[in-house]
Scaffold this active site. Structure first.
Site, PDB file in Angstrom:
ATOM      1  N   GLU A 173       7.631   7.268  -3.017  1.00  0.00           N
ATOM      2  CA  GLU A 173       7.509   8.709  -2.759  1.00  0.00           C
ATOM      3  C   GLU A 173       8.512   9.169  -1.701  1.00  0.00           C
ATOM      4  OE1 GLU A 173       4.414   7.788  -5.318  1.00  0.00           O
ATOM      5  OE2 GLU A 173       4.815   6.798  -3.398  1.00  0.00           O
TER       6      GLU A 173
ATOM      7  N   HIS B  39      -6.951  10.150  -6.498  1.00  0.00           N
ATOM      8  CA  HIS B  39      -6.330  10.922  -7.572  1.00  0.00           C
ATOM      9  C   HIS B  39      -6.935  12.326  -7.652  1.00  0.00           C
ATOM     10  CE1 HIS B  39      -5.440   6.760  -8.736  1.00  0.00           C
ATOM     11  NE2 HIS B  39      -4.413   7.241  -9.413  1.00  0.00           N
TER      12      HIS B  39
END
Length: 832
Positions: free
Chosen positions: A565, A632
């Site tokens: 990321e 998530h």
């Protein structure tokens, strides 16, 4: 100055033997035999000295000799060395690596020999100028020449004593005004220095103006490079990326610059991005992410590790167990070399070699420069490092008993002052006159003193400008006093205009398809646009298959990243600075935490610090309502809501998603584009969208989805639909609620928010995020400060539990503020 006799260079064969002993110690004999044979065959056994042509002529001969000797190894039947790799294949690969490394040695030797007298004299003067700047900053720090409100302002004064030879690194890079385009844009290479690399910045733009910028940044005066907003050096329009205090931030930005440079030119013509970092910085995850992705993509980048022997006060043994930092290159599948960081010839050659191979499409290399820092971390640290605070001097200060520097190392490196030793070498070779070093010092002091006086005389920045430049497109930040100059009370405050959007249509497009169309619109309209993220390209097309329909037409610009990321976001930042329009994708918004530094300390601050727009979009699938658990399902938008410089968009309908994405791509600021996963395939919100791309929808403009006067429901994302459904049920009982869909959180449509509050007198803010610290609390504060006299009840905020998001269906149902809870809160508020 050292005696000239001590500067006599060893022979090429001796230097090659030392290189082979370092890199391939068990093949030292083979390497020596091969080069000796090549010298006999090509040069009749004569030492080439500083003859670059002769050294270059040895390269193919050395390759042949090495291949012949390494190819004689007999391989018996052995098991696989690793699954799928035979012993023969492994040895052949190792031989090829050795041949390539040895050829690289000769390439660097030829480059060092090709340095002209003018280049070498420039390197020496550049080192002298670097030390003169360092001395002047020390004088600023210990003196009182610059004052603010009657008190001395010392500045920070990061030091570079002992590492001035870094000036030589850019000598053969594309630098100087010759690399400025017809439109004035910078078309040369880019270096990304850290705090000790004043020399590298000076080399990219060797002029008095660069000296002034170095001094001006440290002393916080008005004007370039930072106009007082930061203390770091740099000017991207001269090929110098301004550094950031979080050390590896710029390394990831370099990856993005290199990514853009690869896209913008074919091999041989590409620009090169160069990253510098101290050995301590290599412990940071972003450094690994950057070098790994550059290696994977074979990007035109060079990574330099400046082994200072200590990271602030942490010695090497506490930093890493690696033998030499160049060994880290093996883990990335790239070449690595260790160079004497006090030898300008070797430094210039190493960087020229690395830049040439990167430019040609062979990917990055890692260069380790070993040179001890002969001073404290910064001027304030000199006393601790050395045991007492030294005065500015051309010579190294003595180390006393109270200093934390290693005494043995300090003694060793004290004899390798790069200025004195290089001047002696040039004088011995006839490239420098006997008194020219003193002349260089006088010239450097004259330049630095003149520029220092200009900094002393320069004005301070205007305090009123403190809130300017937060955005490339947006209003300046200003202190607000809502009780002053309050507008007169409006007896009939109106609602904003109704904006219900397109009707929902079961035959229409899903939210997911709308985002796909928006990405496709951007890719079709602008060649600068590309998508970068995990599993987005190849034959896959993103974790939700959202991008799969675009792969056939735009597959070359939908690029898989490593799982990284920080790397994804660093590539977006760097590519945006290089003129691209990146769309980064974080597979699930929860994972953005590992890239937090790149957003908060890099993308958000660049325009404020040094005025460069960062036009990038980061797509962030988010949200619960799907039983996906704590990693998530999170709401990360509040993490960034309080970070000036980032824009945040949260569409709730397919129509808005496509049009807001168009606006986000066109915006000159970094935009976080949140896509609620529960809306992706929700059949209830399908809308019939036109085939053609829509007009961009203005960021910071909320939509009044439903009119009403009894209370206002305010939300965004998936909970805008919760608010609408609750409003419909309230209407059945005669309670008419207005529903405001914020659409953008930053910029916030304060005008519409306050309008619905004033019109209705009662406001309920509902969102999926936890209550404490959620955006609802900030909105409630705005309303009570600026519309208090219109309120008939407390502003109500309904959010999720203050806990991580649970996985099991009954737990998630209890965690989230369900429609029943929102409806109950609305009815209680209406009856208040």
């Amino acid at each position: 100055m050292p005696d000239a006799a001590t500067t006599t260079a060893p022979s090429l064969l001796d230097r090659f033997s030392a290189f082979a002993a370092e890199r391939f110690p068990f093949c030292l004999g083979v390497a020596q035999e091969a080069l000796a044979a090549a010298i006999r065959a090509v040069l009749d056994g004569n030492e080439p000295g500083r003859d670059a042509t002769a050294i270059t002529a040895l390269r193919p001969a050395l390759t042949r000799e090495l291949e012949a000797r390494l190819g004689r190894v007999e391989i018996e039947e052995l098991p696989e060395t690793t699954p799928g790799v035979s012993a023969g294949e492994r040895l052949a690969r190792a031989a090829a690596e050795m041949v390539e490394a040895c050829d690289g040695f000769l390439a660097r030797a030829a480059l060092a020999a090709s340095l002209s007298a003018d280049e070498r004299r420039e390197a020496l003067f550049g080192m002298v100028l670097t030390r003169a700047v360092d001395n002047r900053l020390k004088a600023f720090f210990t003196g009182s020449e610059i004052r603010w409100n009657g008190k001395p302002f010392q500045g920070k004064g990061f030091r570079s004593l002992g590492q001035e030879a870094i000036y030589a690194a850019p000598l053969r890079l594309r630098r100087g005004e010759a690399w400025r385009g017809d439109d004035g844009s910078w078309q040369g290479d880019v270096v990304a220095p850290v705090i000790r690399d004043a020399g590298a910045a000076l080399a990219m733009a060797p002029e008095a103006e660069t000296v002034r910028r170095l001094l001006n940044a440290q002393m916080g005066k008005a004007g370039p490079p930072m106009d007082g907003r930061d203390l770091h050096i740099g000017d991207l329009d001269r090929g110098v990326l301004p550094p950031s205090a979080p050390l590896a931030v710029a390394t990831a930005t370099v990856a993005g610059l290199a990514f853009a440079f690869k896209r913008q030119a074919k091999p041989g013509e590409r620009r090169v991005a160069v990253s510098f970092i101290g050995e301590g910085g290599t412990s940071l995850g972003e450094w690994h992410e950057a070098i790994n992705l550059c290696a994977a993509h074979r990007l035109p980048a060079v990574f330099c590790v400046e082994n200072n022997q200590t990271a602030l006060s942490t010695p090497l043994a506490d930093q890493s167990a690696v033998r030499v930092f160049a060994d880290k290159a093996v883990g990335y599948g790239i070449p690595g070399v260790t160079v004497d960081g006090t030898d300008p010839d070797s430094i210039a050659a190493a960087f020229a070699w690395a830049a040439e191979r990167a430019r040609a499409g062979h990917g990055p290399a890692l260069i380790e420069l070993v040179a001890m820092r002969m001073c404290g971390h910064a001027h304030h640290d000199d006393m601790l490092y050395l045991g007492r605070d030294p005065q500015p001097s051309w010579d190294y200060p003595p180390l006393t008993d109270g200093g934390y520097a290693d005494a043995d190392l300090y003694a060793f490196w004290s004899a390798r002052d790069p200025i004195a030793t290089y001047a002696a070498r040039l004088e011995a070779e006839g490239a420098l006159g006997p008194s020219e070093l003193d002349d260089f010092r006088s010239r450097a002091e004259e330049v630095v003193d003149a520029e220092a006086q200009a900094v002393i005389d320069a004005p301070w920045p205007d305090g009123e400008a403190a809130g300017e430049r937060v955005w490339a497109l947006g209003e300046p930040a200003r202190h607000r006093e809502p009780l002053a100059d309050r507008p007169p009370f409006d007896l009939s405050p109106p609602l904003p205009d109704l904006d219900p959007g397109l009707p929902f249509d079961k035959q229409g497009r899903t939210f997911l398809e709308a985002v796909m169309l928006g990405v496709g619109d951007a890719l079709t309209a602008d060649e600068r646009v590309f998508v970068y993220g995990e599993d987005v390209g190849g034959n896959y097309g993103n974790a939700f298959l959202l991008l799969r329909p675009l792969l056939e037409a735009h597959g070359e610009r939908i690029v898989n990243s490593p799982i990284s990321e920080g790397g994804i976001l660093g590539v977006c930042v760097g590519a945006a600075l290089a003129g691209e329009r990146p769309i980064g994708e974080i597979q699930f918004n929860d994972f953005v935490a590992t890239g937090f530094n790149q957003l908060v300390n890099n993308a958000a601050k660049i325009h404020y610090r040094w005025g460069r727009p960062v036009p990038m979009v980061v797509r962030m699938p988010w949200g619960g309502l799907r039983c996906a658990g704590p990693y998530h399902s999170q709401n990360t938008e509040p993490w960034f809501y309080r970070t000036p410089g980032l824009k945040i968009v949260c569409p709730s309908t397919p129509e808005d998603a496509r049009a807001l994405l168009a606006a986000a791509v066109a915006d000159p600021d970094p935009v976080l584009f949140y896509e609620h996963i529960a809306l992706y395939r929700d059949p209830r919100i399908k809308q019939a969208l036109p085939d053609e791309a829509p007009e961009p929808l203005e960021l910071g403009k909320a939509a009044l989805r439903r009119a009403g006067s009894d209370l206002a429901l305010v939300s965004y994302g998936a909970y805008a639909h919760v608010a609408m459904r609750v409003a419909e049920r309230l209407a059945a009982d005669g309670i008419e609620a207005a529903v405001l869909d914020l659409r953008s959180l930053v910029p916030l449509d304060r005008e519409s928010l306050l309008a619905v509050a004033k019109h209705c007198g009662k406001v309920l803010i509902c969102h999926e995020d936890t209550r404490t610290g959620g955006i609802g609390e900030s909105l409630a504060a705005v309303i009570q400060e600026e519309a208090f006299e219109y309120l008939d009840a407390p502003v109500r905020v309904v959010g999720a539990l203050d806990s991580p998001v649970p996985y099991s269906p009954p737990l998630e149902e209890a965690f989230l503020p369900g429609e029943e809870r929102v409806e109950r809160a609305a009815r209680l508020l209406a009856a208040y």
